[in-house]
Motif scaffolding. Structure first.
Motif, PDB file in Angstrom:
ATOM      1  N   GLN A   1      12.068   6.117  -0.356  1.00  0.00           N
ATOM      2  CA  GLN A   1      12.640   4.884  -0.918  1.00  0.00           C
ATOM      3  C   GLN A   1      14.154   4.943  -1.142  1.00  0.00           C
ATOM      4  O   GLN A   1      14.839   3.967  -0.941  1.00  0.00           O
TER       5      GLN A   1
ATOM      6  N   HIS B   1       6.808  -4.478   1.269  1.00  0.00           N
ATOM      7  CA  HIS B   1       6.475  -5.710   0.547  1.00  0.00           C
ATOM      8  C   HIS B   1       6.718  -6.913   1.456  1.00  0.00           C
ATOM      9  O   HIS B   1       6.478  -8.042   1.067  1.00  0.00           O
TER      10      HIS B   1
ATOM     11  N   THR C   1      -2.470   8.734 -15.739  1.00  0.00           N
ATOM     12  CA  THR C   1      -2.416   7.547 -14.870  1.00  0.00           C
ATOM     13  C   THR C   1      -3.059   7.856 -13.525  1.00  0.00           C
ATOM     14  O   THR C   1      -2.524   8.657 -12.749  1.00  0.00           O
TER      15      THR C   1
ATOM     16  N   TYR D   1      -1.322  11.053 -12.144  1.00  0.00           N
ATOM     17  CA  TYR D   1      -0.174  11.665 -12.793  1.00  0.00           C
ATOM     18  C   TYR D   1      -0.513  11.694 -14.284  1.00  0.00           C
ATOM     19  O   TYR D   1      -0.558  10.630 -14.918  1.00  0.00           O
TER      20      TYR D   1
ATOM     21  N   ALA E   1      -3.476   7.124  -9.955  1.00  0.00           N
ATOM     22  CA  ALA E   1      -2.705   6.320  -8.996  1.00  0.00           C
ATOM     23  C   ALA E   1      -3.544   5.945  -7.788  1.00  0.00           C
ATOM     24  O   ALA E   1      -3.417   4.853  -7.243  1.00  0.00           O
TER      25      ALA E   1
ATOM     26  N   PRO F   1       0.494  -4.827  -4.410  1.00  0.00           N
ATOM     27  CA  PRO F   1       1.420  -5.050  -5.522  1.00  0.00           C
ATOM     28  C   PRO F   1       2.004  -3.748  -6.065  1.00  0.00           C
ATOM     29  O   PRO F   1       1.456  -2.670  -5.836  1.00  0.00           O
ATOM     30  N   SER F   2       3.103  -3.884  -6.788  1.00  0.00           N
ATOM     31  CA  SER F   2       3.776  -2.734  -7.367  1.00  0.00           C
ATOM     32  C   SER F   2       2.796  -1.924  -8.228  1.00  0.00           C
ATOM     33  O   SER F   2       2.030  -2.480  -9.002  1.00  0.00           O
ATOM     34  N   GLY F   3       2.823  -0.600  -8.027  1.00  0.00           N
ATOM     35  CA  GLY F   3       1.991   0.280  -8.836  1.00  0.00           C
ATOM     36  C   GLY F   3       0.578   0.489  -8.300  1.00  0.00           C
ATOM     37  O   GLY F   3      -0.232   1.167  -8.935  1.00  0.00           O
ATOM     38  N   CYS F   4       0.276  -0.062  -7.116  1.00  0.00           N
ATOM     39  CA  CYS F   4      -1.101   0.041  -6.605  1.00  0.00           C
ATOM     40  C   CYS F   4      -1.369   1.384  -5.924  1.00  0.00           C
ATOM     41  O   CYS F   4      -2.505   1.676  -5.536  1.00  0.00           O
ATOM     42  N   GLY F   5      -0.323   2.209  -5.735  1.00  0.00           N
ATOM     43  CA  GLY F   5      -0.545   3.544  -5.188  1.00  0.00           C
ATOM     44  C   GLY F   5       0.035   3.782  -3.798  1.00  0.00           C
ATOM     45  O   GLY F   5      -0.195   4.841  -3.201  1.00  0.00           O
ATOM     46  N   LYS F   6       0.831   2.847  -3.302  1.00  0.00           N
ATOM     47  CA  LYS F   6       1.343   2.966  -1.922  1.00  0.00           C
ATOM     48  C   LYS F   6       2.195   4.234  -1.721  1.00  0.00           C
ATOM     49  O   LYS F   6       1.982   4.986  -0.780  1.00  0.00           O
ATOM     50  N   SER F   7       3.162   4.437  -2.619  1.00  0.00           N
ATOM     51  CA  SER F   7       4.049   5.599  -2.452  1.00  0.00           C
ATOM     52  C   SER F   7       3.262   6.897  -2.598  1.00  0.00           C
ATOM     53  O   SER F   7       3.525   7.873  -1.885  1.00  0.00           O
ATOM     54  N   THR F   8       2.309   6.902  -3.500  1.00  0.00           N
ATOM     55  CA  THR F   8       1.507   8.117  -3.689  1.00  0.00           C
ATOM     56  C   THR F   8       0.765   8.459  -2.400  1.00  0.00           C
ATOM     57  O   THR F   8       0.757   9.619  -1.970  1.00  0.00           O
TER      58      THR F   8
END
Ligand SMILES: Nc1ncnc2c1ncn2[C@@H]1O[C@H](COP(=O)(O)OP(=O)(O)OP(=O)(O)O)[C@@H](O)[C@H]1O
Length: 234
Positions: A98, A208, A26, A23, A28, A47-54
């Motif tokens: 989410q 998580h 960034t 993005y 991802a 962990p948060s921000g590691c790219g799961k949602s992407t």
């Protein structure tokens, strides 16, 4: 594993190959490849921000990755237009994002019935089924409530009901119970896992919650946009 296992096999329902996505500046996701077979339950953790949602959004065809390929049910997504992607999503895939992503103008009941209504089902029958799915998801009280009046957890219950009503072959869920308390979240996840096991649907769930991951067939752990580890659990 508490659910009864079904046969997991056959041609993959989802194949990601060399997915990279940024993005702006960034980055991802940096080169993720994975494949999901029919009936397989895969937990994506990290962990948060590691790219799961992407990764989940790329798999659903909601994000076009900067490089790499996505194959859903044998169909390469790169060449598919928006209409074709939407059709594919509607016919075989259920998405639970989410924040529920419900249609704000419709009641809870009509949000759940919507996939069937769009597919031309009899409206009365679609609403009868929608009510029974709302009940199973502990959301019968929300039948006449609009999404703007729902809490995050209530919207998630309705979104899960909507995802299961079509008997999808692939369920892609991003923290589907993240806004619920632990007991409510556990019950709703039990329902999703149980339904996937019963119907033979594949389920890719970003979570998580270690107990969810422990009940999957496979856990894929991401770190800084790459697969850090992969464990076969079943
Ligand atoms: N729309 C966006 N615009 C800019 N940066 C984004 C956007 N979406 C995600 N990112 C960034 O990309 C990286 C990966 O985000 P992603 O949401 O995929 O991670 P995640 O593991 O799902 O995080 P979380 O567990 O917090 O939901 C993060 O650094 C995030 O800040």
């Amino acid at each position: 594993m508490s659910e009864t296992s079904v046969n997991v096999g056959g041609e993959p329902v989802l194949v990601l190959d060399g997915i990279q996505h940024a993005y702006h500046r960034t980055v991802a996701v940096r080169g993720i490849s994975l494949s999901v077979r029919p009936g397989e339950i895969v937990a994506v953790t990290g962990p948060s921000g590691c790219g799961k949602s992407t990764v989940l959004h790329v798999a659903a065809g909601l994000i076009r990755p900067q490089s790499g390929t996505v194959r859903l049910f044998g169909q390469q997504l790169e060449g598919a237009g928006d209409d074709e992607r939407a059709r594919l999503r509607r016919s075989k895939i259920a998405l639970v994002l989410q924040f529920g992503q419900l249609v704000p103008e419709l009641t809870g009941l009509d949000n759940v019935a919507l996939p069937l209504l769009l597919d031309g089902h009899d409206p009365k029958e679609a609403r009868r089924l929608a009510l029974s799915w709302l009940e199973r998801c502990g959301a019968q009280d929300l039948a006449e409530v609009g999404p703007p009046e729902m809490s995050g957890g209530q919207a998630q219950r309705v979104a899960v009901a909507r995802s299961l009503i079509t008997s999808p072959q692939l369920i892609l869920a991003d923290e589907p119970t993240g806004s619920l308390d632990s007991i409510g979240g556990r019950e709703l996840l039990d329902l999703m896992l149980g339904e996937a096991r019963r119907s033979g649907a594949a389920l890719v769930v970003v979570t998580h919650d270690n107990s969810v991951a422990a009940r999957a067939d496979r856990e894929i752990r991401l770190l800084d946009g790459v697969i850090a580890s992969e464990a076969v659990l079943a």
